[in-house]
Design a protein around this motif. Structure first.
Motif, mmCIF file in Angstrom:
data_model
loop_
_atom_site.group_PDB
_atom_site.id
_atom_site.type_symbol
_atom_site.label_atom_id
_atom_site.label_comp_id
_atom_site.label_asym_id
_atom_site.label_seq_id
_atom_site.Cartn_x
_atom_site.Cartn_y
_atom_site.Cartn_z
ATOM 1 N N ALA A 1 0.852 -1.191 0.000
ATOM 2 C CA ALA A 1 0.000 0.000 0.000
ATOM 3 C C ALA A 1 0.885 1.237 0.000
ATOM 4 N N GLU A 2 0.326 2.334 -0.475
ATOM 5 C CA GLU A 2 1.006 3.623 -0.408
ATOM 6 C C GLU A 2 0.474 4.384 0.800
ATOM 7 N N ALA A 3 1.343 4.742 1.731
ATOM 8 C CA ALA A 3 0.945 5.480 2.925
ATOM 9 C C ALA A 3 1.158 6.963 2.705
ATOM 10 N N LYS A 4 0.094 7.725 2.909
ATOM 11 C CA LYS A 4 0.165 9.183 2.810
ATOM 12 C C LYS A 4 -0.591 9.731 4.007
ATOM 13 N N ARG A 5 0.133 10.110 5.051
ATOM 14 C CA ARG A 5 -0.518 10.586 6.266
ATOM 15 C C ARG A 5 -0.082 12.012 6.552
ATOM 16 N N GLU A 6 -1.066 12.859 6.751
ATOM 17 C CA GLU A 6 -0.793 14.251 7.098
ATOM 18 C C GLU A 6 -1.698 14.649 8.244
ATOM 19 N N SER B 1 4.846 19.553 12.694
ATOM 20 C CA SER B 1 4.023 18.786 11.766
ATOM 21 C C SER B 1 4.787 17.535 11.356
ATOM 22 N N GLU B 2 4.148 16.387 11.503
ATOM 23 C CA GLU B 2 4.797 15.132 11.141
ATOM 24 C C GLU B 2 4.001 14.476 10.023
ATOM 25 N N ARG B 3 4.676 14.254 8.936
ATOM 26 C CA ARG B 3 4.061 13.614 7.780
ATOM 27 C C ARG B 3 4.994 12.535 7.293
ATOM 28 N N TYR B 4 4.411 11.510 6.709
ATOM 29 C CA TYR B 4 5.271 10.568 6.024
ATOM 30 C C TYR B 4 4.546 9.972 4.841
ATOM 31 N N PHE B 5 5.320 9.735 3.859
ATOM 32 C CA PHE B 5 4.856 9.124 2.631
ATOM 33 C C PHE B 5 5.760 7.936 2.386
ATOM 34 N N GLY B 6 5.193 6.866 1.987
ATOM 35 C CA GLY B 6 6.038 5.722 1.715
ATOM 36 C C GLY B 6 5.233 4.498 1.351
ATOM 37 N N LYS B 7 5.932 3.489 0.948
ATOM 38 C CA LYS B 7 5.300 2.245 0.539
ATOM 39 C C LYS B 7 5.398 1.236 1.671
ATOM 40 N N LEU B 8 4.253 0.681 2.055
ATOM 41 C CA LEU B 8 4.188 -0.401 3.019
ATOM 42 C C LEU B 8 4.174 -1.696 2.228
#
Length: 142
Positions: free
Chosen positions: A76-81, A93-100
């Motif tokens: 899955a692609e994680a996009k959390r903001e 502000s903590e964000r991360y984008f990445g592939k699980l």
């Protein structure tokens, strides 16, 4: 002859070193948890494999499952903001984008036509029926 070995500490080695240090001492800022993995349980009975994977904060459209024989891959692609409300001042502000992604091999091939996937409340549930084993054929020698 001198025996040597290399030491490669884990990324959290420094965090573990300073764990338990009094809070009044300056420490480096802790990182947000790594989105590279998710936890899952795999169980089986005589007919099927059952997989439960905790993947909170995702939409079911963002999850991909591939089955190749007895190999299963979940990604899955994680996009959390985290957005601040109107009038709020953002201090951090903590964000991360990445592939699980997780992949694993099962003991039996999976019957892909009857496999089911269900995603509810951040938990992915897979029901993977075992493919019926082909009957053993004995070949006569002529």
């Amino acid at each position: 002859m001198l025996n040597t070995s290399s030491f490669y500490p884990s990324p959290d080695a420094l965090d573990n070193l300073f764990r338990g240090v009094p809070v009044w001492l300056p420490t480096h800022e802790r990182r947000e948890s790594n989105p590279a993995e998710f936890v899952m349980d795999v169980s089986e009975n005589e007919r099927e494999y059952l997989v439960r994977a905790e993947m909170p904060g995702l939409k079911k459209e963002e999850i991909s499952i591939t089955i190749d024989g007895n190999e299963v891959s979940i990604s899955a692609e994680a996009k959390r903001e985290k957005d601040a409300g109107s009038g709020d001042v953002v201090i951090r502000s903590e964000r991360y984008f990445g592939k699980l992604q997780r992949a694993f091999t099962l003991g039996h091939e999976v019957d892909q036509t009857n496999a089911l996937a269900k995603y509810t409340d951040g938990v992915l549930q897979l029901t993977l029926p075992k493919k019926a084993a082909a009957a053993l054929k004995k070949l006569p020698v002529h």
